[in-house]
Design an enzyme around this catalytic site. Structure first.
Site, PDB file in Angstrom:
ATOM      1  CG  ASP A 130       4.172 -14.763 -24.164  1.00  0.00           C
ATOM      2  OD1 ASP A 130       4.863 -15.021 -23.160  1.00  0.00           O
ATOM      3  OD2 ASP A 130       3.250 -13.920 -24.154  1.00  0.00           O
ATOM      4  CG  ASP A 320      -0.421   0.445 -27.407  1.00  0.00           C
ATOM      5  OD1 ASP A 320      -1.667   0.390 -27.461  1.00  0.00           O
ATOM      6  OD2 ASP A 320       0.308   0.240 -28.391  1.00  0.00           O
TER       7      ASP A 320
END
Length: 563
Positions: A130, A320
């Site tokens: 990104d 996560d």
């Protein structure tokens, strides 16, 4: 003759002062003192909660080690590996490496992932980039002939700095990462480079879009590594067999090994905190409830479990942990492999560490707010596991720990010094915190002599963690702030090159942190007051803590890189 205006102004000032003093005397006994008593009892209760949680985990970890009942030791990995090699039935593994402007460390993770020992036709390395860095000049060694482009003959490495004839090419982070992938692809490694034009969803969005690729849908397992993580060649051989042996297993998590722990005092103190997290918190969760928080990297997921849990979601900054909790509520189990370590780099600048701690504190609190009802209503897990997730995993570790560390030790104790009407028991103020600290720091014996510095620094950082926790609970401003933890590439540099970023190049304005300086002044005032009017020895602690706030506030912690 006196100026009447000045005289009148002085009289007004004295009158205002007298009124404030009278007001303070009126509200001190009926309002301020009872409020301080209440806050002190609340913090004392939270301190006891934190201490009890530490004692519980200490007992469990001692029993686990003495009885040798670590969950990951029950698996027979050698026999499974022999069966796979004999039958040539290796599962398809996807290795995802998300990154954003990681020009200092991108080659470490890509190189280590591509060098892992696994059949090349059964492993896909997916680099999710990104990057938005502007174009910079990159040094490339001159080719042997004019017809041969430099990138077809040489790789970019540290040896370039000693090259006699070099080219300077204008490259962006995106181009450097793509070139590195092409370099490994030319060696026969199955590497897929995926670039996004937007950072939608941040890391969770990148991982989610990566799994939507056609080639990813054929994979059985997915390993995830951040840009500064360097798995050993046998990493997959030491993790995949766990998942093949137990079909109820969703996640295999390895611990972290810090390559730059000795870089500075900041990294040594971080090592002490994280060693306790892995050696105790993760091990206890794995051995008792088969649940712990996924660390976001250095782990392997079963693709079926990841999809069953709902995939990656970007509703918080701890995607996560979000995935781990949802998978656990679906009945999946986790295992933590304590003897498998993956090398990585700790943030060595205070600015990067502060942003990281904001995300790590704000995200769990916000996730707790959003998932509390879901956890309570879940019928697929036992009541004890719900209690563990809500009370132990979220409430005590992610909320109480931050609140009691800052408000009790940096606000309530100094306030009790200023208001002697409130007597602070030493049992609560000294003995319980000391025992809790020893239980935390004992996991890093080589740094035990730094325990005083660790205590003072943790109290300083608790100010930021408590603030971030409140932001997460209230979903206030900055709740979705995501700033990638900047790394300096210390794993691939020698000490001389890393020291080129030291504080001497930083402007004084960049190094000052106002909140820490103000807290230091407050604690220093309390220190002087206690020396003059107090009867206890709290001024010893208050003076040391004020100096810690000043040291951090004036920028004398960690390695410094000028903006």
């Amino acid at each position: 003759m006196r100026n009447p205006v000045l005289v009148e102004g002085a009289g007004d000032g004295a009158a205002v002062g007298e009124r404030l003093l009278v007001l303070w005397r009126r509200i001190r006994t009926p309002m301020v003192v009872p409020l301080l008593w209440a806050l002190m009892y609340a913090c004392a209760f939270m301190s006891v909660m934190l201490f009890a949680e530490r004692v519980y985990m200490a007992i469990v970890i001692v029993l686990v080690k003495l009885l040798r009942i670590k969950r990951y030791t029950k698996y027979k990995l050698d026999s499974m590996r022999q069966e796979m090699e004999a039958a040539e039935s290796h599962p398809m593994v996807l290795v995802q490496i998300p990154m954003f402007n990681e020009k200092e460390v991108y080659r470490l993770s890509i190189g280590a992932a591509c060098a892992m020992s696994w059949p090349s036709n059964k492993m896909i390395v997916q680099v999710l980039d990104d990057s938005t860095d502007p174009v910079i000049k990159v040094m490339i060694p001159a080719p042997a002939t004019e017809k041969e482009p430099p990138w077809q003959r040489h790789a970019m490495d540290d040896a370039l700095l000693t090259c006699d004839a070099c080219f300077w090419l204008p490259w962006s982070s995106q181009e450097m990462v793509e070139y590195e992938c092409q370099s490994w692809a030319s060696k026969g490694v199955n590497v897929e480079y995926e670039f996004r034009n937007s950072r939608s969803g941040y890391k969770a969005g990148a991982l989610r879009e990566g799994l939507e690729k056609s080639y990813a849908k054929d994979c059985d397992f997915v390993a995830i590594f951040d840009a500064d993580f360097q798995p050993d060649p046998d990493y997959l051989w030491r993790t995949i067999p766990f998942l093949l042996t137990n079909p109820e297993l969703a996640l295999v998590q390895a611990r972290w090994k810090f390559v730059n722990a000795d870089e500075c005092l900041l990294t040594r103190l971080q090592e002490m905190s994280l060693d306790y997290h892995f050696s105790v918190e993760q091990e206890v969760g794995s051995s008792t409830y088969s649940f712990f928080g996924f660390n976001g990297t250095a782990g392997v997921w079963r693709m079926e479990a990841l999809v069953d849990a709902g995939g990656w979601k970007d509703r918080t900054t701890v995607e996560d942990m979000d995935l781990a909790v949802r998978a656990s509520l679906r009945g999946w189990k986790f295992v933590f492999v304590g003897d498998l370590a993956v090398k990585n780099e700790l943030p060595s600048t205070f600015k990067a560490y502060r942003f990281q701690q904001h995300r790590w504190s704000c995200g769990p609190a916000n996730l707790f707010r959003k998932m509390l009802k879901e956890i309570l209503c879940c019928k697929r897990v036992s009541a004890w596991k719900k209690f563990h997730v809500i009370y132990d995993f979220f409430f005590v570790r992610k909320i109480v720990a931050h609140f009691v560390t800052f408000f009790f030790y940096c606000v309530i104790i100094p306030a009790c010094v200023l208001l002697p009407d409130v007597h602070l028991p030493k049992f609560i103020a000294v003995y319980i915190p000391s025992a809790t600290t020893v239980l935390n720091a004992i996991c890093t014996p080589r740094s035990f002599h730094l325990i005083i510095f660790w205590i003072l620094f943790e109290n300083v950082m608790a100010m930021h963690r408590a603030k971030a926790t409140i932001i997460g609970l209230l979903e206030a401003n900055r709740v979705y702030e995501w700033i990638v933890t900047a790394k300096l590439g210390n794993a691939s540099r020698n000490k001389n090159s890393s020291r080129s970023h030291r504080r001497s190049r930083c402007r004084i304005v960049e190094r000052i942190h106002l909140m820490e300086v103000l807290m230091g002044l407050f604690l220093l005032y309390c220190t002087i007051y206690d020396i003059m009017f107090g009867r206890d020895l709290f001024y010893v602690y208050l003076f040391a803590q004020s100096m810690a706030f000043f040291v951090v506030g004036f920028g004398y912690v960690g390695v410094y890189v000028s903006n």
